[in-house]
Motif scaffolding. Structure first.
Motif, PDB file in Angstrom:
ATOM      1  N   UNK A 114      35.883   8.181  -6.853  1.00 37.36           N
ATOM      2  CA  UNK A 114      36.192   7.180  -5.816  1.00 37.36           C
ATOM      3  C   UNK A 114      34.921   6.429  -5.416  1.00 37.36           C
ATOM      4  N   UNK A 115      33.791   7.145  -5.356  1.00 44.34           N
ATOM      5  CA  UNK A 115      32.531   6.465  -5.007  1.00 44.34           C
ATOM      6  C   UNK A 115      32.115   5.518  -6.148  1.00 44.34           C
ATOM      7  N   UNK A 116      32.287   5.966  -7.392  1.00 41.97           N
ATOM      8  CA  UNK A 116      31.923   5.092  -8.521  1.00 41.97           C
ATOM      9  C   UNK A 116      32.800   3.841  -8.551  1.00 41.97           C
ATOM     10  N   UNK A 117      34.096   4.017  -8.312  1.00 43.86           N
ATOM     11  CA  UNK A 117      34.997   2.853  -8.281  1.00 43.86           C
ATOM     12  C   UNK A 117      34.538   1.872  -7.213  1.00 43.86           C
ATOM     13  N   UNK A 118      34.177   2.410  -6.044  1.00 50.26           N
ATOM     14  CA  UNK A 118      33.728   1.553  -4.940  1.00 50.26           C
ATOM     15  C   UNK A 118      32.438   0.817  -5.328  1.00 50.26           C
ATOM     16  N   UNK A 119      31.463   1.542  -5.872  1.00 51.61           N
ATOM     17  CA  UNK A 119      30.187   0.908  -6.225  1.00 51.61           C
ATOM     18  C   UNK A 119      30.389  -0.171  -7.308  1.00 51.61           C
ATOM     19  N   UNK A 120      31.282   0.109  -8.275  1.00 50.59           N
ATOM     20  CA  UNK A 120      31.566  -0.874  -9.332  1.00 50.59           C
ATOM     21  C   UNK A 120      32.164  -2.136  -8.733  1.00 50.59           C
ATOM     22  N   UNK A 121      33.081  -1.959  -7.789  1.00 41.76           N
ATOM     23  CA  UNK A 121      33.732  -3.093  -7.112  1.00 41.76           C
ATOM     24  C   UNK A 121      32.705  -3.876  -6.292  1.00 41.76           C
ATOM     25  N   UNK A 122      31.877  -3.169  -5.536  1.00 40.74           N
ATOM     26  CA  UNK A 122      30.875  -3.840  -4.691  1.00 40.74           C
ATOM     27  C   UNK A 122      29.886  -4.628  -5.542  1.00 40.74           C
ATOM     28  N   UNK A 123      29.543  -4.074  -6.686  1.00 38.47           N
ATOM     29  CA  UNK A 123      28.535  -4.693  -7.555  1.00 38.47           C
ATOM     30  C   UNK A 123      28.945  -6.103  -7.974  1.00 38.47           C
ATOM     31  N   UNK A 124      30.253  -6.284  -8.146  1.00 40.89           N
ATOM     32  CA  UNK A 124      30.749  -7.603  -8.573  1.00 40.89           C
ATOM     33  C   UNK A 124      30.725  -8.604  -7.423  1.00 40.89           C
ATOM     34  N   UNK A 125      30.808  -8.090  -6.187  1.00 43.24           N
ATOM     35  CA  UNK A 125      30.971  -8.981  -5.028  1.00 43.24           C
ATOM     36  C   UNK A 125      29.665  -9.286  -4.290  1.00 43.24           C
ATOM     37  N   UNK A 126      28.722  -8.349  -4.329  1.00 41.50           N
ATOM     38  CA  UNK A 126      27.558  -8.459  -3.444  1.00 41.50           C
ATOM     39  C   UNK A 126      26.498  -9.391  -4.029  1.00 41.50           C
ATOM     40  N   UNK A 127      25.733 -10.054  -3.145  1.00 48.73           N
ATOM     41  CA  UNK A 127      24.625 -10.877  -3.620  1.00 48.73           C
ATOM     42  C   UNK A 127      23.608 -10.029  -4.387  1.00 48.73           C
ATOM     43  N   UNK A 128      22.754 -10.714  -5.123  1.00 40.55           N
ATOM     44  CA  UNK A 128      21.817 -10.011  -5.994  1.00 40.55           C
ATOM     45  C   UNK A 128      20.850  -9.119  -5.216  1.00 40.55           C
ATOM     46  N   UNK A 129      20.435  -9.574  -4.021  1.00 41.88           N
ATOM     47  CA  UNK A 129      19.396  -8.818  -3.318  1.00 41.88           C
ATOM     48  C   UNK A 129      19.940  -7.569  -2.604  1.00 41.88           C
TER      49      UNK A 129
END
Ligand code: CAA
Ligand code: NAD
Length: 287
Positions: A114-129
């Motif tokens: 569940x944490x990996x799914x969340x981090x993968x999802x966030x990675x696509x949405x969050x700014x680079x910094x």
């Protein structure tokens, strides 16, 4: 191949806008402390009911805090609570908050998938910094970070419960975490009024002999995080390292139990007659 995250790896991010995913006891506590220290916080969870409960919890914890910090001046205490609450917004749909976040801190259920799914999802949405941090108690940060394209901007930020009272925060860097990310997180935890210690892994006591945490950090961790009056190295010096060695050697009956793994450093100190406080030198020097 040039790695896509290399350009931002050198940036030192000043953390102002924070998104906290998971509004349970840890997420709400971290939101409270971050908001109390002037950060702009968005608390995210799955339902509005959970978020309402989290906000109520923050408010009642703040009341307990101001009872002490504003004793004799309840009006200023009320003003403080109002200001802090204004620094926290809640959402079940985090995309807008994510887009302006310097730090996204995860405090959801302790489950790797569940944490990996969340981090993968966030990675696509969050700014680079944006830096990603996990409050996990036991899961390897490198495995969680592997779900992203920014392992240099991922780390552990391990708070202790109850967050408003416990001073310790472990800043856990993996082998991929950049020094700038660690620095930004150290500055953030200090801005929260907490005392950070650096670790490369969780459970740092077991890793001293491998050089992953200093005895000072481990002792600070156990005193400020677990409420022990002495850390394990101070306590060992106090007990006497010869006695400690007897105890450890007695554990040879359990060769697979890592608690009793032989310590070269302990054996060396005992062989040199450095038995702790009673000989004025052990892990530490005394005078
Ligand atoms: N927010 C604000 N204030 C709080 C609070 C909260 N959530 N909880 C307690 N307080 C305040 C109370 O208002 C009270 O203030 P006064 O002294 O002014 O009355 C004070 O703290 C003491 O609280 P209580 O009287 O309710 O209870 P207590 O004396 O037993 O203290 C405690 C509570 C601080 C939690 C204490 O029991 C304690 O330190 N326990 C150990 C905590 C610990 O070891 N935490 C680490 C857990 S491990 C972890 O977090 C890592 C992991 O990955 C699992
Ligand atoms: P908790 O059960 O109180 O809260 C977790 C919250 O996360 C719940 O409100 C749940 O609805 C929410 N959640 C779960 N999946 C989600 C998702 N995909 N998106 C958004 N929200 C989601 O748990 P807690 O005690 O706050 O622990 C959270 C994390 O902090 C865990 O990783 C835990 O190991 C760690 N931690 C806990 C403690 C402690 O003493 N409780 C101390 C340090 C670290």
């Amino acid at each position: 191949i040039k790695r896509s995250f290399s350009s931002s790896a050198v940036r030192n991010v000043v953390i102002k806008n924070v998104t906290i995913i998971g509004g349970g006891q840890m997420g709400a506590g971290i939101a409270q402390v971050a908001a109390s220290t002037g950060h702009s916080v968005t608390l995210v969870d799955m339902t509005d009911d959970i978020l309402k409960k989290a906000m109520k919890g923050i408010q009642s914890s703040l009341r307990r805090v101001v009872k002490k910090t504003f004793s004799g001046d309840p009006e200023s205490g009320d003003d403080f609570i109002q200001k802090v609450m204004q620094n926290v917004s809640t959402s079940t749909e985090p995309s807008a908050a994510i887009a302006t976040s310097d730090l996204i801190l995860e405090a959801i259920v302790e489950n790797m998938k569940i944490k990996q799914d969340l981090f993968g999802f966030l990675d696509k949405m969050a700014p680079e910094h944006t830096i990603f941090a996990s409050n996990t108690s036991s899961l390897p940060i490198s495995d969680i970070a592997s779900a992203t394209s920014r392992p240099d901007r991922c780390a552990g930020l391990h708070f202790f419960n109850p967050v408003p009272l416990m001073k310790l925060v472990e800043v856990i860097a993996t082998t991929s975490t950049s020094p700038e990310t660690s620095e930004s997180l150290l500055n953030f935890t200090k801005a929260l009024g907490k005392t950070p210690v650096c670790c490369k892994f969780l459970n740092p006591c077991l890793f001293l002999s491998a050089g992953h945490a200093s005895k000072e950090d481990i002792d600070t961790g156990m005193k400020l995080g677990a409420g022990y009056p002495m850390g394990p190295f101070e306590l060992s010096d106090y007990v006497g390292l010869d006695t400690i060695k007897f105890i450890m050697d007695g554990g040879k009956k359990e060769p697979d139990n890592p608690i009793f793994a032989p310590s070269e450093l302990l054996n060396k100190l005992v062989a040199e007659g450095k038995l702790g406080k009673k000989t004025l030198e052990g892990f530490y020097k005394y005078n």
